[in-house]
Design an enzyme around this catalytic site. Structure first.
Site, PDB file in Angstrom:
ATOM      1  N   ASP A 337      28.601  56.503  38.245  1.00  0.00           N
ATOM      2  CA  ASP A 337      28.808  55.051  38.316  1.00  0.00           C
ATOM      3  C   ASP A 337      29.383  54.656  39.675  1.00  0.00           C
ATOM      4  O   ASP A 337      30.004  55.472  40.354  1.00  0.00           O
ATOM      5  CB  ASP A 337      29.783  54.603  37.209  1.00  0.00           C
ATOM      6  N   GLU A 338      29.180  53.412  40.022  1.00  0.00           N
ATOM      7  CA  GLU A 338      29.854  52.791  41.168  1.00  0.00           C
ATOM      8  C   GLU A 338      29.827  53.660  42.426  1.00  0.00           C
ATOM      9  O   GLU A 338      30.829  53.754  43.137  1.00  0.00           O
ATOM     10  CB  GLU A 338      31.299  52.436  40.798  1.00  0.00           C
ATOM     11  N   ALA A 339      28.662  54.255  42.706  1.00  0.00           N
ATOM     12  CA  ALA A 339      28.541  55.081  43.916  1.00  0.00           C
ATOM     13  C   ALA A 339      28.201  54.172  45.094  1.00  0.00           C
ATOM     14  O   ALA A 339      27.175  54.341  45.760  1.00  0.00           O
ATOM     15  CB  ALA A 339      27.480  56.162  43.704  1.00  0.00           C
TER      16      ALA A 339
END
Ligand code: ACM
Length: 532
Positions: A337-339
């Site tokens: 997530d949220e890379a």
């Protein structure tokens, strides 16, 4: 002067109250309770059972009751667990035995129970729990527990009668995956704190414990081949406290305890983003070779493993190998997530290289739903954490992946992220996904949630609890209860049982049980809690 003034009129009032109690028969010395409480109706259980047929005489647990088990170690273990639950408040001996008749019987049999279902039959002579598996019996024990007065959860002898209403409960889960996630990275929680939560999850038939073991603020699991991950990367947390990590023995203990409550542990190492603690521990994992400082704030999206470097994959291989070796469960969660600090091309190439590593060590990949923007491996599960009304394109991407065979775990943030504040007045938690009161958290249908995703793709529901603002068990409990019970019901109960008006009454009945267990919970005004 003031003291006299306030005590003088109070004394007669106390006396009058005592006289009233005595007159009502509730204040008797050494005698049995005067009035027998009616037994809890068989359907007043959370999660709602699949089917309930009330009728017949209740069973009454007495000093003579035995817990009768099949002669197998596992069934005997569940019998011992049940007796251990009931002994303190009843004060009864409740021997666990494979002899005799009547009493509380735990019995394995073939039948149409599924992997986790059970049947509970109650009548004058006894209560029988039947299941095809020990997990089914264990879930049946949780139902039996909720059918007894809440005082059964107290740890000292209570004066009441212990009845279970007559009739039959036939029950099995809607979904195989019924999870809760605990973020032990933003704030570290001890083995004892995790085990306390496991016991609370088991009461609601949750069967997956997802542990978010690494993030920017802390690496929480010992890895022998990269020891600084834990010793340095685990040495702080949000706000700058001491942090901590699990030794391998600690972790084995959590896994063992979870298994004793029929929960599978799903370990997560979040990659390629959310990795500052790892980058701070080993400079070679960064692209520029410079280790960043440890991080104790709450921003997201600023860290990334260095996707082009070979050492990144040596690191991933070592971590996944050691974690898989500690994990009897089927899954290994790789985050994803949220890379925001990883380019899309790098993200896809990272996931293409890392997913086969998980498979090589015998585990099935779970990733946050951003994994569907790469190439989810065959058999991988994606965990949807988006919101109801937004991200149409992202939802469509997840639904397309589901049509292509990726299974889904539903964790919509504005429904069952347990760290969302209930109201603007909630002291703990965050509100980036909105305020989530108890009704909003409960009132949705996992089977119809993601347009275009086939029903068969929905493997279950998970309620994550992120810990940026949480430091104590009481904090965990305040955010989890009562919403966790609703998430558990969404995972277990057939859609046909769903209904807020009936649910809020069943939920209200849990309040005294949580009081007896010492669970610190939010007394939402949406729920008709009995007076304390
Ligand atoms: C997430 O909440 N970033 C999965």
């Amino acid at each position: 002067m003031r003291r006299n003034h306030s005590t003088t009129p109070r004394t007669p009032r106390v006396l009058a109250a005592l006289l009233l109690l005595a007159a009502a028969g509730a204040f008797t010395l050494g005698a049995a309770p005067a009035a027998e409480a009616a037994p809890t109706p068989l359907n007043r259980v959370v999660p709602a059972p699949a089917s309930v047929t009330p009728g017949g005489t209740p069973y009454r647990i007495t000093r003579a009751t035995a817990v009768r088990v099949d002669a197998s170690a596992e069934v005997r273990g569940i019998g011992a667990y049940l007796a251990g639950l009931l002994r303190p408040a009843t004060g009864y001996p409740l021997p666990v035995t494979d002899r005799g008749t009547g009493g509380i019987r735990l019995h394995l049999a073939s039948g149409d129970f599924g992997a986790e279902g059970y049947r509970l039959q109650s009548g004058a002579r006894g209560v029988t729990l039947t299941a095809r598996t020990p997990a089914g019996l264990f879930h049946g024990v949780q139902t039996l527990r909720q059918l007894l007065p809440a005082a059964v959860e107290k740890r000292t002898v209570q004066r009441t009668t212990w009845q279970i209403a007559g009739g039959t409960v036939q029950d099995r889960p809607r979904y195989a995956y019924r999870g809760a996630m605990l973020d032990v990275s933003r704030h570290f929680f001890t083995v004892a704190q995790v085990e306390r939560y496991i016991d609370q999850l088991a009461l609601y038939k949750v069967n997956e414990l997802h542990l978010h073991l690494s993030d920017d603020q802390g690496w929480r699991i010992a890895v022998d081949s990269w020891p600084r991950l834990a010793s340095y990367g685990g040495s702080t947390q949000v706000g700058g406290g001491r942090g901590g990590f699990y030794t391998k023995d600690d972790y084995r203990e959590i896994v063992r305890y979870a298994a004793s409550r029929y929960l599978e542990v799903v370990p997560e190492i979040d990659m390629p983003g959310h990795t500052n603690a790892a980058l701070a521990s080993y400079a070679q994992l960064t692209c520029d070779g410079v280790a960043p400082p440890l991080y104790t704030g709450t921003q997201v999206g600023f860290s990334s493993l260095c996707v082009p470097k070979q050492v990144t994959y040596d690191f991933v291989d070592d971590v996944v190998r050691e974690l898989a070796a500690l994990t009897p469960g089927r899954y290994l969660h790789i985050g994803g997530d949220e890379a925001h600090s990883t380019s899309h091309t790098d993200y896809v190439s990272f996931m293409d290289r890392v997913q086969p590593v998980v498979a090589r060590y015998g585990k099935t990949v779970i990733g946050w739903h951003q994994l569907t923007g790469a190439h989810p491996a065959r058999g991988a599960l994606a965990q949807y954490w988006g919101l109801d009304g937004t991200n149409a394109a992202e939802k469509a991407q997840v639904a397309q992946a589901a049509r292509n065979g990726t299974g889904l775990i539903l964790s919509p943030a504005d429904r069952i992220y347990l760290d969302m504040k209930y109201t603007s007045g909630t002291r703990l938690g965050t509100k980036w996904a909105g305020l989530v009161e108890v009704r909003r958290s409960y009132d949705w249908n996992p089977g119809a949630y993601l347009a275009g995703a086939p029903a068969s793709a929905i493997r279950g529901v998970e309620a994550p609890l992120w810990s940026e603002t949480l430091t104590r068990s009481a904090d965990i409990e305040y955010m989890a209860f009562p919403r966790l019970a609703g998430a558990a019901e969404l995972g277990w109960s057939p859609a046909a049982t769903h209904g807020w008006n009936a649910y809020r009454v069943r939920l209200a009945a849990q309040g005294p049980r949580w009081d007896a267990l010492g669970i610190h919970y939010y007394r939402s005004p949406q729920v008709p809690w009995p007076a304390r």
